[in-house]
Design an enzyme around this catalytic site. Structure first.
Site, PDB file in Angstrom:
ATOM      1  N   SER A 135       0.992  -1.259  -0.116  1.00  0.00           N
ATOM      2  CA  SER A 135       0.204   0.303  -0.115  1.00  0.00           C
ATOM      3  C   SER A 135       1.164   1.101  -0.209  1.00  0.00           C
ATOM      4  O   SER A 135       1.724   1.103   0.781  1.00  0.00           O
ATOM      5  CB  SER A 135      -0.607  -0.026   1.153  1.00  0.00           C
ATOM      6  OG  SER A 135      -1.467   0.902   1.279  1.00  0.00           O
ATOM      7  N   LYS A 161      -0.992  -0.409  -4.277  1.00  0.00           N
ATOM      8  CA  LYS A 161      -2.214  -0.031  -4.238  1.00  0.00           C
ATOM      9  C   LYS A 161      -1.784   1.100  -3.944  1.00  0.00           C
ATOM     10  O   LYS A 161      -0.886   1.684  -3.110  1.00  0.00           O
ATOM     11  CB  LYS A 161      -2.990  -0.751  -3.112  1.00  0.00           C
ATOM     12  CG  LYS A 161      -3.428   0.305  -2.213  1.00  0.00           C
ATOM     13  CD  LYS A 161      -4.721  -0.904  -1.362  1.00  0.00           C
ATOM     14  CE  LYS A 161      -4.878   0.201   0.222  1.00  0.00           C
ATOM     15  NZ  LYS A 161      -5.362  -0.564   0.673  1.00  0.00           N
ATOM     16  N   LYS A 163      -2.712   4.471  -1.991  1.00  0.00           N
ATOM     17  CA  LYS A 163      -4.123   5.326  -1.726  1.00  0.00           C
ATOM     18  C   LYS A 163      -4.393   7.024  -2.041  1.00  0.00           C
ATOM     19  O   LYS A 163      -3.301   7.399  -2.856  1.00  0.00           O
ATOM     20  CB  LYS A 163      -3.546   6.242  -0.632  1.00  0.00           C
ATOM     21  CG  LYS A 163      -3.669   4.682   0.667  1.00  0.00           C
ATOM     22  CD  LYS A 163      -4.092   4.292   1.266  1.00  0.00           C
ATOM     23  CE  LYS A 163      -3.779   3.903   2.274  1.00  0.00           C
ATOM     24  NZ  LYS A 163      -5.490   3.037   2.641  1.00  0.00           N
ATOM     25  N   ASP A 189      -6.902   2.535  -3.697  1.00  0.00           N
ATOM     26  CA  ASP A 189      -7.832   2.816  -1.749  1.00  0.00           C
ATOM     27  C   ASP A 189      -8.428   4.249  -2.071  1.00  0.00           C
ATOM     28  O   ASP A 189      -7.694   5.120  -1.307  1.00  0.00           O
ATOM     29  CB  ASP A 189      -7.253   2.228  -0.889  1.00  0.00           C
ATOM     30  CG  ASP A 189      -7.975   2.124   0.378  1.00  0.00           C
ATOM     31  OD1 ASP A 189      -8.994   1.970   0.672  1.00  0.00           O
ATOM     32  OD2 ASP A 189      -7.641   1.366   1.719  1.00  0.00           O
ATOM     33  N   GLU A 214     -11.591   0.819  -3.736  1.00  0.00           N
ATOM     34  CA  GLU A 214     -11.599   0.050  -2.723  1.00  0.00           C
ATOM     35  C   GLU A 214     -12.201   1.506  -1.795  1.00  0.00           C
ATOM     36  O   GLU A 214     -11.668   2.590  -1.460  1.00  0.00           O
ATOM     37  CB  GLU A 214     -10.168  -0.499  -1.834  1.00  0.00           C
ATOM     38  CG  GLU A 214     -10.636  -0.665  -0.445  1.00  0.00           C
ATOM     39  CD  GLU A 214      -8.686  -1.022   0.059  1.00  0.00           C
ATOM     40  OE1 GLU A 214      -7.837  -1.215  -0.647  1.00  0.00           O
ATOM     41  OE2 GLU A 214      -8.503  -1.434   1.600  1.00  0.00           O
ATOM     42  N   ASP A 239     -14.147  -2.452   2.631  1.00  0.00           N
ATOM     43  CA  ASP A 239     -13.009  -2.252   3.756  1.00  0.00           C
ATOM     44  C   ASP A 239     -13.975  -2.030   4.591  1.00  0.00           C
ATOM     45  O   ASP A 239     -14.422  -2.700   5.575  1.00  0.00           O
ATOM     46  CB  ASP A 239     -11.615  -1.862   2.897  1.00  0.00           C
ATOM     47  CG  ASP A 239     -11.203  -1.988   4.319  1.00  0.00           C
ATOM     48  OD1 ASP A 239     -10.953  -2.016   5.401  1.00  0.00           O
ATOM     49  OD2 ASP A 239      -9.916  -1.440   4.283  1.00  0.00           O
ATOM     50  N   LYS A 263      -9.856  -7.754   6.808  1.00  0.00           N
ATOM     51  CA  LYS A 263      -9.045  -7.480   8.411  1.00  0.00           C
ATOM     52  C   LYS A 263     -10.060  -7.740   9.506  1.00  0.00           C
ATOM     53  O   LYS A 263     -10.859  -7.438   9.757  1.00  0.00           O
ATOM     54  CB  LYS A 263      -8.649  -5.700   8.164  1.00  0.00           C
ATOM     55  CG  LYS A 263      -8.430  -4.656   6.999  1.00  0.00           C
ATOM     56  CD  LYS A 263      -8.431  -3.451   7.017  1.00  0.00           C
ATOM     57  CE  LYS A 263      -7.635  -3.226   5.891  1.00  0.00           C
ATOM     58  NZ  LYS A 263      -7.540  -1.322   6.492  1.00  0.00           N
ATOM     59  N   GLY A 291      -4.557  -4.293   5.761  1.00  0.00           N
ATOM     60  CA  GLY A 291      -3.174  -4.631   6.944  1.00  0.00           C
ATOM     61  C   GLY A 291      -4.011  -3.499   7.729  1.00  0.00           C
ATOM     62  O   GLY A 291      -4.335  -2.435   6.965  1.00  0.00           O
TER      63      GLY A 291
HETATM   64  O1  OSB Z   1      -7.401   0.426   4.467  1.00  0.00           O
HETATM   65  O2  OSB Z   1      -5.937  -0.346   3.963  1.00  0.00           O
HETATM   66  C1  OSB Z   1      -6.218   0.354   4.178  1.00  0.00           C
HETATM   67  C2  OSB Z   1      -3.665   1.562   6.661  1.00  0.00           C
HETATM   68  C3  OSB Z   1      -4.287   1.571   7.780  1.00  0.00           C
HETATM   69  C4  OSB Z   1      -5.447   1.959   8.134  1.00  0.00           C
HETATM   70  C5  OSB Z   1      -6.068   1.458   6.526  1.00  0.00           C
HETATM   71  C6  OSB Z   1      -5.670   1.122   5.100  1.00  0.00           C
HETATM   72  C7  OSB Z   1      -4.151   0.959   5.127  1.00  0.00           C
HETATM   73  C8  OSB Z   1      -3.749   0.928   4.441  1.00  0.00           C
HETATM   74  C9  OSB Z   1      -1.952   0.048   4.921  1.00  0.00           C
HETATM   75  O3  OSB Z   1      -3.751   0.707   3.103  1.00  0.00           O
HETATM   76  C10 OSB Z   1      -2.155  -1.459   4.924  1.00  0.00           C
HETATM   77  C11 OSB Z   1      -1.406  -1.459   5.151  1.00  0.00           C
HETATM   78  O4  OSB Z   1       0.009  -2.620   4.495  1.00  0.00           O
HETATM   79  O5  OSB Z   1      -1.017  -2.691   6.293  1.00  0.00           O
HETATM   80 MG    MG Z   2      -8.869  -0.044   3.036  1.00  0.00          MG
END
Ligand code: OSB
Ligand code: MG
Length: 368
Positions: A135, A161, A163, A189, A214, A239, A263, A291
């Site tokens: 991510s 991915k 953001k 995302d 996402e 998510d 998750k 994650g």
């Molecule tokens: O939306 O997936 C998410 C991290 C913190 C809170 C939400 C998200 C995320 C990530 C990172 O996208 C995921 C990771 O590699 O731990």
């Molecule tokens: Mg997410």
């Protein structure tokens, strides 16, 4: 064997680089770790809640409070360490899924260590390694983003991915697609940053062959996601909106998503996460493991979950060094774009005592 008590431990780990999402910028990870102690076994849990309630309503301080006041005491009646009994015992208390998940995880680890069974086997894993994505946070400029993505691809990550948020979406996606080619597995995302008024704008992403978008809309808006999904060629993945197997079934039935990010923390634990996997598999809906910047403890468990058969897309199960210079367990190291599924009993990892000591901010013992 009964539980004698649970230790709550607050840790703080610096991030290797700031991580920016549509809801904020993180420069360190503080987290709550749990150690469930029985007469001759103990188990570790990790609470994925962040310091502030920006991803969901849960946050670290509230998790510690509800664990100490309600959830841990409710396990006093358990006659033996039995993870399957945890969720029913906690069910009278509404919500607080991240706190519940951490407690169930600690009991599950203790139970499996007692039985000598690895978590992956207990959950029904069918692989001994899992493909990994990463991510990538929002950056100050497109060149900076391209450098970051190039670095992750050099390390071997199999899926990227990005953001996104309003003002950081079409151009960065176009730039990454043009620079790294059509074969790159690419997804985005939004962490709820858009509204239905952005439908036409988001449809411009259809040109880039994304695996999925996402959580474009707010957590509660299943109908909005269903409407948006009808207007996009890009598959919608949820998510934040998926909080249980029941909500996953509802989202799929409504057409709000065609892919699910699982998750365990968000849904109340690894056992509910497996039920979501099963519901999605029954509907032919692909899942992947999300994650929450886990330490090696949560990472170990996520990798075990991601080895179930329905996890057909690479997860945000990146290596320890994606976020941490020094992890609290032996680090998870990428090999050929994959992480190995731990095969020792329970989580298969334990915190390294010296590192744990160094990152600990405080501990508290809750006796039963
Ligand atoms: O939306 O997936 C998410 C991290 C913190 C809170 C939400 C998200 C995320 C990530 C990172 O996208 C995921 C990771 O590699 O731990
Ligand atoms: Mg997410």
């Amino acid at each position: 064997m009964k539980l004698t008590g649970v230790e709550l431990r607050r840790v703080r780990l610096p991030l290797v680089a700031p991580f920016r999402t549509s809801f904020g910028t993180q420069t360190e990870r503080t987290a709550l770790l749990l150690r469930a102690v029985g007469a001759d076994a103990e188990g570790w849990g990790e609470c994925v809640a962040m310091a502030d309630p920006l991803y969901s309503s849960e946050y670290e301080g509230a998790c510690a409070d509800v664990l100490r006041r309600f959830l841990i005491p409710a396990l006093g009646g358990l006659r033996r360490l039995d993870a399957a009994a945890v969720a029913p015992a906690l069910a009278p208390f509404k919500g607080h899924r991240m706190a519940k998940a951490a407690l169930e995880m600690a009991v599950l680890d203790a139970e499996l260590r007692t039985r000598g069974e690895p978590l992956a086997r207990a959950l029904g894993a069918v692989h001994d390694r899992v493909p990994c994505g990463v991510s990538v946070g929002i950056m100050d400029s497109v060149p900076e983003l391209l450098d970051a993505v190039a670095g992750y691809l050099d390390e071997g990550y199999l899926r990227i991915k990005l953001k996104i948020e309003p003002g950081w979406d079409i151009e960065p996606v176009r730039a990454v697609r043009e620079r790294f080619g059509d074969e790159l597995l690419l997804q985005v995302d939004a962490n709820t940053a858009y509204t239905l008024a952005d439908t036409r704008h988001l449809a411009r992403l259809d040109a880039f062959g994304l695996l999925l978008i996402e959580q474009p809309l707010e957590e509660e808006d299943l109908l909005g996601h269903a409407q948006l999904a009808r207007s996009l060629a890009t598959p919608v993945c949820l998510d934040e909106s998926i909080t249980s197997a029941r909500s996953a079934a509802a989202a799929i039935t409504l057409g709000a998503c065609s892919i699910v990010n699982i998750k365990p923390g968000r849904v109340g634990g690894y056992l509910e996460a497996r039920r979501i996997h099963d519901v999605c598999a029954a509907h032919g809906v692909p899942v992947w493991c999300g994650g929450m910047l886990e330490t090696g403890l949560g990472r170990a468990a996520n990798v075990a979950l991601a080895a179930l058969p329905g996890f057909t897309l690479p997860g945000d199960t990146s290596a320890s060094d994606r976020f941490y210079r020094t992890d609290i367990t032996d680090p998870f190291v990428l090999a050929d774009g994959h992480l190995p599924v731990p095969d020792s009993p329970g989580l298969g990892v334990v915190p390294l005592p010296e590192v744990l000591e160094e990152v600990t901010v405080g501990t508290e013992w809750i006796p039963l």
